[in-house]
Structures are given as structure tokens and as C-alpha cells.
Design an enzyme around this catalytic site. Structure first.
Site, PDB file in Angstrom:
ATOM      1  N   ASP A  98      58.960 169.739  67.420  1.00 18.61           N
ATOM      2  CA  ASP A  98      60.039 168.761  67.458  1.00 18.61           C
ATOM      3  C   ASP A  98      59.600 167.307  67.498  1.00 18.61           C
ATOM      4  O   ASP A  98      60.346 166.439  67.922  1.00 18.61           O
ATOM      5  CB  ASP A  98      60.907 169.044  68.689  1.00 18.61           C
ATOM      6  CG  ASP A  98      60.101 169.022  69.983  1.00 18.61           C
ATOM      7  OD1 ASP A  98      58.994 168.450  69.982  1.00 18.61           O
ATOM      8  OD2 ASP A  98      60.584 169.567  70.982  1.00 18.61           O
ATOM      9  N   GLU A 120      57.398 177.277  65.911  1.00 23.18           N
ATOM     10  CA  GLU A 120      58.250 176.990  67.080  1.00 23.18           C
ATOM     11  C   GLU A 120      59.623 176.485  66.625  1.00 23.18           C
ATOM     12  O   GLU A 120      60.113 175.434  67.039  1.00 23.18           O
ATOM     13  CB  GLU A 120      57.600 176.005  68.071  1.00 23.18           C
ATOM     14  CG  GLU A 120      58.233 176.064  69.449  1.00 23.18           C
ATOM     15  CD  GLU A 120      57.605 175.124  70.473  1.00 23.18           C
ATOM     16  OE1 GLU A 120      58.037 173.960  70.563  1.00 23.18           O
ATOM     17  OE2 GLU A 120      56.689 175.576  71.187  1.00 23.18           O
ATOM     18  N   GLU A 134      63.728 164.555  70.103  1.00 28.06           N
ATOM     19  CA  GLU A 134      63.189 165.876  69.745  1.00 28.06           C
ATOM     20  C   GLU A 134      64.240 166.831  69.185  1.00 28.06           C
ATOM     21  O   GLU A 134      63.980 167.569  68.232  1.00 28.06           O
ATOM     22  CB  GLU A 134      62.500 166.515  70.955  1.00 28.06           C
ATOM     23  CG  GLU A 134      61.188 165.850  71.361  1.00 28.06           C
ATOM     24  CD  GLU A 134      61.383 164.685  72.332  1.00 28.06           C
ATOM     25  OE1 GLU A 134      62.537 164.359  72.668  1.00 28.06           O
ATOM     26  OE2 GLU A 134      60.370 164.082  72.739  1.00 28.06           O
ATOM     27  N   HIS A 205      56.922 163.039  82.131  1.00 29.90           N
ATOM     28  CA  HIS A 205      56.626 161.987  81.152  1.00 29.90           C
ATOM     29  C   HIS A 205      57.698 161.804  80.084  1.00 29.90           C
ATOM     30  O   HIS A 205      57.603 160.932  79.243  1.00 29.90           O
ATOM     31  CB  HIS A 205      55.324 162.308  80.422  1.00 29.90           C
ATOM     32  CG  HIS A 205      55.465 163.413  79.406  1.00 29.90           C
ATOM     33  ND1 HIS A 205      55.640 164.709  79.763  1.00 29.90           N
ATOM     34  CD2 HIS A 205      55.504 163.387  78.059  1.00 29.90           C
ATOM     35  CE1 HIS A 205      55.762 165.446  78.675  1.00 29.90           C
ATOM     36  NE2 HIS A 205      55.699 164.666  77.621  1.00 29.90           N
ATOM     37  N   ARG A 207      60.646 160.878  77.693  1.00 31.97           N
ATOM     38  CA  ARG A 207      61.420 159.664  77.420  1.00 31.97           C
ATOM     39  C   ARG A 207      62.816 159.747  78.065  1.00 31.97           C
ATOM     40  O   ARG A 207      63.317 158.776  78.609  1.00 31.97           O
ATOM     41  CB  ARG A 207      61.576 159.560  75.907  1.00 31.97           C
ATOM     42  CG  ARG A 207      61.910 158.223  75.339  1.00 31.97           C
ATOM     43  CD  ARG A 207      62.028 158.377  73.838  1.00 31.97           C
ATOM     44  NE  ARG A 207      60.731 158.396  73.189  1.00 31.97           N
ATOM     45  CZ  ARG A 207      60.188 157.351  72.560  1.00 31.97           C
ATOM     46  NH1 ARG A 207      60.840 156.228  72.497  1.00 31.97           N
ATOM     47  NH2 ARG A 207      59.024 157.445  71.985  1.00 31.97           N
ATOM     48  N   HIS A 238      50.573 160.898  82.440  1.00 35.07           N
ATOM     49  CA  HIS A 238      50.626 160.612  81.002  1.00 35.07           C
ATOM     50  C   HIS A 238      50.280 159.135  80.771  1.00 35.07           C
ATOM     51  O   HIS A 238      50.675 158.280  81.575  1.00 35.07           O
ATOM     52  CB  HIS A 238      52.041 160.916  80.506  1.00 35.07           C
ATOM     53  CG  HIS A 238      52.163 161.042  79.023  1.00 35.07           C
ATOM     54  ND1 HIS A 238      52.329 159.945  78.213  1.00 35.07           N
ATOM     55  CD2 HIS A 238      52.156 162.119  78.220  1.00 35.07           C
ATOM     56  CE1 HIS A 238      52.411 160.361  76.955  1.00 35.07           C
ATOM     57  NE2 HIS A 238      52.307 161.672  76.931  1.00 35.07           N
TER      58      HIS A 238
END
Ligand code: UDP
Length: 377
Positions: A98, A120, A134, A205, A207, A238
């Protein structure tokens, strides 16, 4: 018959961890000539994974730039991949999951008239805007792809509900294959941290958690660390500046919270294997921890990975400070509740996903008569 040329395109750490075992598997098939092209959407984190798996990319688009926006990434992948596709002329381009690399890679292949295989495929949160970007990346990639490698039956059903019914293969998730390379039974030890404390592995981490949700999560971690003297958090932070700033500010000086640099995949998987439990907003960790028998608190409002929750090894904890603290405390105090969740289950794969994908590719290109058997947990 000529070899099938398969070009795998990926650019971030999670894609690399999940595509590396597939690249190694494709190399085992004499009918296939496998090429790896990295976009390096994340430079450092990607290179660490390539090293662990001993993969030397055939093409490196090296697109990462300071302060890059999603449009920058998309444009650079499109431009630079066009060139590589012209050179290699693959029969199939594989993208994963994604990311913006996946979507732009699929679009570049589509423009060049080359079929796309989506590894996936079929994960859905149900909300096109979350996780951002994503969820949209994977929807658009599904539209661009010819072959869909869905990890689970539920992922296949998501595709069916959108009218995608052809060339869908239920393969298991290649992350479980990757763990065959990185972690063994000998790495499992619940006593954990070396200091005798119970180890909680934390990652955060995404967004979508930037701002208040992330602050709530970090405050919950602080509360738990101050409340339980026998607990130690290890948090590989991260590199994203927003994450670093908040983590340093809220967790920087909390006893028994170790903020460490990102770990390589071997270190990370072995750390989880030694842990008491995992608290995370990462997709990959939600898949890996159940395979290791570690309870997971998912630090998000929704998940596109409901299988571990259905199997009882993960809970959707959300992003509320009190709720997270209460759920973690329960797992630390109530051994019966803990035992219920600490079951090693593999709803996501059995370690043979890459073999199924390779077989599905051969079947799709009429080099094999039967499709691979579906993954069933
Ligand atoms: N990971 C790692 N080192 C770290 C943190 C994570 O190797 O310091 C691995 C983790 O085991 C998993 C993957 O990176 O396989 C998850 O990547 P990330 O959390 O960046 O992305 P997501 O899974 O949310 O897409």
C-alpha cells in the site's frame, strides 16, 4: 520457452521485509528470471533490510529527497521506472501492499502495457481516507493489477466485494516467510529484557497518528512505565522528524523506557520473540507478533488486519490515553487474561506464501497446469 522476466519493485522497509523472501524464492525457479528494482522511498531503512537478506538490487532509482511530498515520490517513481521498464522489458511487475511506491510502480507498469502482480492484495480498512494514503494506494493498485496475491481469505473476499474475481490467489503473507530467515525457536525467551523486567516492544510512527493521537499514546506509555516497576519498554524510534520530536519530548527521560535507533529485521524479530507483549501502530508487527505468541495492543482506531483480533491475540486499543493504559495494565496484572491472548497463532501465513506466489505466477503464464493450493490457517 523463454524465461519469464519478473521485476519486483519496492522502496520502503516493510515492503522490503515482505518482498525479500519472494525475490529469493523466484531465484529458485529456473523458468523465472527475477530482477529487483528499489525506489528507495526510504533509503536507510531499506538498505538495512537488503543487507539482512543478501539482496543486491539490479536497479536503484534512489528517489528519496529531503522533505519529499507524496506527489514528489509518485512523480519520481513514474519517471525513473519508465526508463527501467524500457530496459528490462519484464513480463510481469510485482509491487507490494500500500505504499506510494506500490501505486506509482503499478501505474508505470500499466502505462507500459506490462501486467502487474499485487502482493499483499485485498487489505481494507473500509475508509478510503484512512489510513492515509495507504488505503487509497491499495485500492488503486488493485484496479491496476492483473494478478492479486491475497494473504487471507478475508482479503480475497474484500476484493470480491469490489468485483475483482479473476486471478486472485490466497497465499498467506510473505512476512511469515521472512521470519523463517530471521527468528527461530531458540530466540524465544519470555524473561526478556536482560534486566529481569518484562519487555514491551513499542513502535509508533504512522502518519494518521501524528499530533494528538501520538501524544496520547506516548503519555499512556509513560503512565505504564511509571506504574510498573518490573516493566521495560524498548522503542525503536522511526526516523521521521515528527515522531522523533514527540518521542523525545514525552518519553526521553522516563525510567525503563529505552528509545533506540531502528533495528534491523533480525534484531527486531528476535526482540519481539523475547518480549512479554507488543504495542504498535505498525501493520507488519500486527502480523509478526501473533506468530510469536505475543499479545498485541494495536494503537490505532481501525485496522485492516482483523484476523489476529478474531483469533484473540490482538486487541484494537485505539488512541485514547486511559484506554491504552487500562488495557496494558490488565495484561500486566491478570495472568489469565494474558494467557488467553498469548497463543501462537498464524492467521496470516504458514511460511509458504512465496512458494504459492511463484507457483501462481507460473500458472498465470501457463507454465504450470494447476494453481497452488490456497493458504488456510
Ligand atoms: N521493523 C524493523 N525495525 C524496526 C521497526 C520495525 O525491522 O526498528 C520491521 C518490523 O518487524 C516489520 C516492519 O519493519 O516487519 C514494519 O515496518 P513499519 O512499521 O515501518 O511499516 P508498516 O508495517 O506499518 O507498514
Amino acid at each position: 520457452m523463454a524465461e519469464l522476466k519478473v521485476l519486483s519493485v519496492f522502496g520502503t522497509r516493510p515492503e522490503a521485509i515482505k518482498m525479500a523472501p519472494l525475490a529469493l524464492e523466484l531465484n529458485r525457479h529456473p523458468e523465472i528470471k527475477s530482477y529487483v528494482c528499489v525506489t528507495a522511498q526510504h533509503r536507510e531503512l531499506l538498505d538495512g533490510v537488503l543487507q539482512v537478506f543478501g539482496i543486491v538490487p539490479d536497479y536503484d532509482l534512489n528517489i528519496m529527497a529531503a522533505g519529499q511530498s507524496l506527489s514528489d515520490v509518485t512523480i519520481r517513481v513514474l519517471r525513473r521506472l519508465e526508463q527501467t521498464l524500457r530496459e528490462v522489458q519484464p513480463d510481469l511487475v510485482l509491487v507490494h501492499g500500500d505504499t506510494t511506491t506500490s501505486f506509482a510502480g503499478a501505474l508505470a507498469a500499466f502505462y507500459a502495457g506490462i501486467p502487474v502482480g499485487h502482493v499483499e492484495a485485498g487489505l481494507r480498512s473500509g475508509d478510503p481516507r484512512s489510513p492515509f494514503p495507504e488505503e487509497m494506494n491499495r485500492r488503486l493498485t488493485a484496479d491496476l493489477a492483473t494478478f492479486h496475491f491475497a494473504p487471507t481469505a478475508a482479503n480475497r473476499d474484500n476484493l470480491r466485494n469490489e468485483g475483482v474475481t479473476e486471478n486472485v490467489f490466497v497465499t498467506g503473507n510473505t512476512v511469515i516467510d521472512a521470519m523463517r530467515y530471521t527468528v527461530g525457536d531458540e530466540h524465544t525467551d519470555k524473561e526478556a529484557s536482560g534486566s529481569g523486567r518484562r519487555l514491551i516492544v513499542l513502535t509508533c510512527h504512522r502518519r494518521e497518528n501524528y499530533g494528538e493521537p501520538m501524544e496520547n499514546i506516548f503519555h499512556a506509555v509513560r503512565d505504564i512505565a511509571l506504574r510498573f516497576d518490573d516493566v521495560e519498554f524498548v522503542y525503536p524510534v522511526h526516523p521521521a522528524p515528527t515522531v522523533r520530536e514527540a518521542a523525545g519530548r514525552i518519553l526521553g527521560n522516563v525510567p525503563h523506557v529505552q528509545l533506540v535507533e531502528p533495528l534491523d529485521a533480525v534484531e527486531m524479530h528476535r526482540l519481539m520473540a523475547r518480549s512479554y507483549m507488543v504495542m504498535t501502530d505498525s501493520g507488519g508487527l500486527q502480523e509478526e507478533a501473533p506468530a510469536l505468541g505475543k499479545p498485541v495492543l494495536v494503537l490505532r482506531r481501525e485496522t485492516e488486519r482483523p484476523e489476529a483480533i478474531a483469533a484473540g491475540t490482538a486487541k484494537l486499543a485505539g488512541v485514547d490515553r486511559e484506554v491504552i493504559t487500562a488495557l496494558a495494565s490488565e495484561l500486566l496484572l491478570d495472568s489469565a487474561k494474558y494467557a488467553q491472548m498469548a497463543n501462537a497463532v498464524n492467521p496470516y501465513g504458514d511460511g509458504n506464501a512465496c512458494k504459492r506466489i511463484a507457483d501462481a505466477i507460473l500458472y498465470g503464464f501457463s507454465r504450470r497446469e494447476t494453481p497452488p493450493e490456497e493458504f488456510r490457517p
